[in-house]
Design an enzyme around this catalytic site. Sequence first.
Site, PDB file in Angstrom:
ATOM      1  N   ASN A   1     -56.039  43.587 -44.359  1.00  0.00           N
ATOM      2  CA  ASN A   1     -57.294  42.873 -44.118  1.00  0.00           C
ATOM      3  C   ASN A   1     -57.587  42.635 -42.648  1.00  0.00           C
ATOM      4  O   ASN A   1     -58.495  41.878 -42.303  1.00  0.00           O
ATOM      5  CB  ASN A   1     -57.273  41.523 -44.852  1.00  0.00           C
ATOM      6  CG  ASN A   1     -56.261  40.557 -44.269  1.00  0.00           C
ATOM      7  OD1 ASN A   1     -55.487  40.906 -43.380  1.00  0.00           O
ATOM      8  ND2 ASN A   1     -56.253  39.335 -44.762  1.00  0.00           N
TER       9      ASN A   1
ATOM     10  N   ARG B   1     -56.249  29.355 -42.305  1.00  0.00           N
ATOM     11  CA  ARG B   1     -56.008  28.530 -43.478  1.00  0.00           C
ATOM     12  C   ARG B   1     -56.701  27.193 -43.278  1.00  0.00           C
ATOM     13  O   ARG B   1     -56.693  26.626 -42.186  1.00  0.00           O
ATOM     14  CB  ARG B   1     -54.506  28.310 -43.712  1.00  0.00           C
ATOM     15  CG  ARG B   1     -53.775  29.528 -44.274  1.00  0.00           C
ATOM     16  CD  ARG B   1     -54.225  29.849 -45.688  1.00  0.00           C
ATOM     17  NE  ARG B   1     -53.528  30.977 -46.274  1.00  0.00           N
ATOM     18  CZ  ARG B   1     -53.983  32.217 -46.345  1.00  0.00           C
ATOM     19  NH1 ARG B   1     -55.154  32.507 -45.789  1.00  0.00           N
ATOM     20  NH2 ARG B   1     -53.297  33.165 -46.945  1.00  0.00           N
TER      21      ARG B   1
ATOM     22  N   HIS C   1     -63.952  32.180 -49.493  1.00  0.00           N
ATOM     23  CA  HIS C   1     -62.832  32.889 -48.862  1.00  0.00           C
ATOM     24  C   HIS C   1     -62.874  34.381 -49.238  1.00  0.00           C
ATOM     25  O   HIS C   1     -62.162  34.828 -50.122  1.00  0.00           O
ATOM     26  CB  HIS C   1     -61.511  32.251 -49.308  1.00  0.00           C
ATOM     27  CG  HIS C   1     -60.327  32.729 -48.533  1.00  0.00           C
ATOM     28  ND1 HIS C   1     -59.053  32.302 -48.792  1.00  0.00           N
ATOM     29  CD2 HIS C   1     -60.224  33.593 -47.493  1.00  0.00           C
ATOM     30  CE1 HIS C   1     -58.208  32.875 -47.960  1.00  0.00           C
ATOM     31  NE2 HIS C   1     -58.897  33.668 -47.168  1.00  0.00           N
TER      32      HIS C   1
ATOM     33  N   GLN D   1     -58.335  25.030 -52.251  1.00  0.00           N
ATOM     34  CA  GLN D   1     -59.154  26.163 -52.692  1.00  0.00           C
ATOM     35  C   GLN D   1     -58.979  26.364 -54.194  1.00  0.00           C
ATOM     36  O   GLN D   1     -57.846  26.260 -54.674  1.00  0.00           O
ATOM     37  CB  GLN D   1     -58.771  27.455 -51.951  1.00  0.00           C
ATOM     38  CG  GLN D   1     -59.299  27.511 -50.556  1.00  0.00           C
ATOM     39  CD  GLN D   1     -59.220  28.911 -49.940  1.00  0.00           C
ATOM     40  OE1 GLN D   1     -59.426  29.067 -48.759  1.00  0.00           O
ATOM     41  NE2 GLN D   1     -58.925  29.906 -50.727  1.00  0.00           N
TER      42      GLN D   1
END
Length: 338
Positions: A113, A250, A298, A279
């Site tokens: 990613n 985060r 996210h 989350q």
Amino acid sequence: MKVVAVLYPDEQPDEHPDVLASAARGLDLGDDLRQAGHELVTTSETGEALDAELADAEVLITTPFWPVYLDRARIEKAPGLKLVITAGVGSDHVESDAATEHGITVTEVTGSNVVSVAEHNVLQILALVRNFVPAHEQVRQGRWDVADASQEAHDLEGKTVGIVGLGAIGARTALRLKGFDVRILYYARHRRSPAEEEILGVRYARLDDLVRESDVVCAALPLQQGSTALFDADRIGQMKPGAWLVNTARGAIVDTDALRDAVGSGRLGGYAGDVWYPQPAPEDHPWRTMPRNAMTVHYSGMTIEAQRRIAAGVREILDAHLAGDPPPEDYVVAAPGD
């Protein structure tokens, strides 16, 4: 062998044909595993139903951070578990010490990613600095007030951008920012070589100096001991008045209430990111409604291209496991005996 894949829910998979990291698609692993005589269970369950599936599973595949939190208690309910694969990057949702104590190897698809999150960092920096979200909202509302939109819009050129953490994502972010003619500072536990600093266009600074000097601060470091609430009220108070903060690392790196107060009062110019704590973010999470925010769900590391890289990496790790070989070393987060 039983493989459990806990992936994102998708209630309309027919409308999302390119989304591989959903429970409906299961990273397209099902046919190959079944043809080889193995069982694949895909789910988005997080409670007792998941525990029941893990009770006789050998492999767990899970997207980063959510929906699975693999703590010691859950690990002890899965005596046959040998391998955990994070379908992406960031394995802080796995209690690695407990996993390795129980003979479990923890892996993730390193690098899958990097490009996607670095691009998202630049996107969100520009969204804040150029005051994009309020200007766009005018379009949705049928308004046309250029003075109101431009009052908080600035050029990025000539600003100082501080990157906290200069791993793969932080480095790619710096490379993409060079073209904007900005001054880039960075702080990391391990300083880059002079040649690397020259290539990336960055200069090392102590964290407190970076925070005080930067117009934009971008968090690009993992959640680990020492980084939880790294941006608390005191550190946010050290930032330049009107500075912007971007966090795609985060959510817990930033103190929720301290940030809300700083943005709400105008002490900070704005906040953007795609990571939350907890989350998924509850409907009443204060970051949803605070002014000057450019938050997203996210998804920065889940572009279609990233999902293809993730699926390929998961398949590579699985193939090694099926062959009785260790996973590729660069994918290993923690292993028994470490």
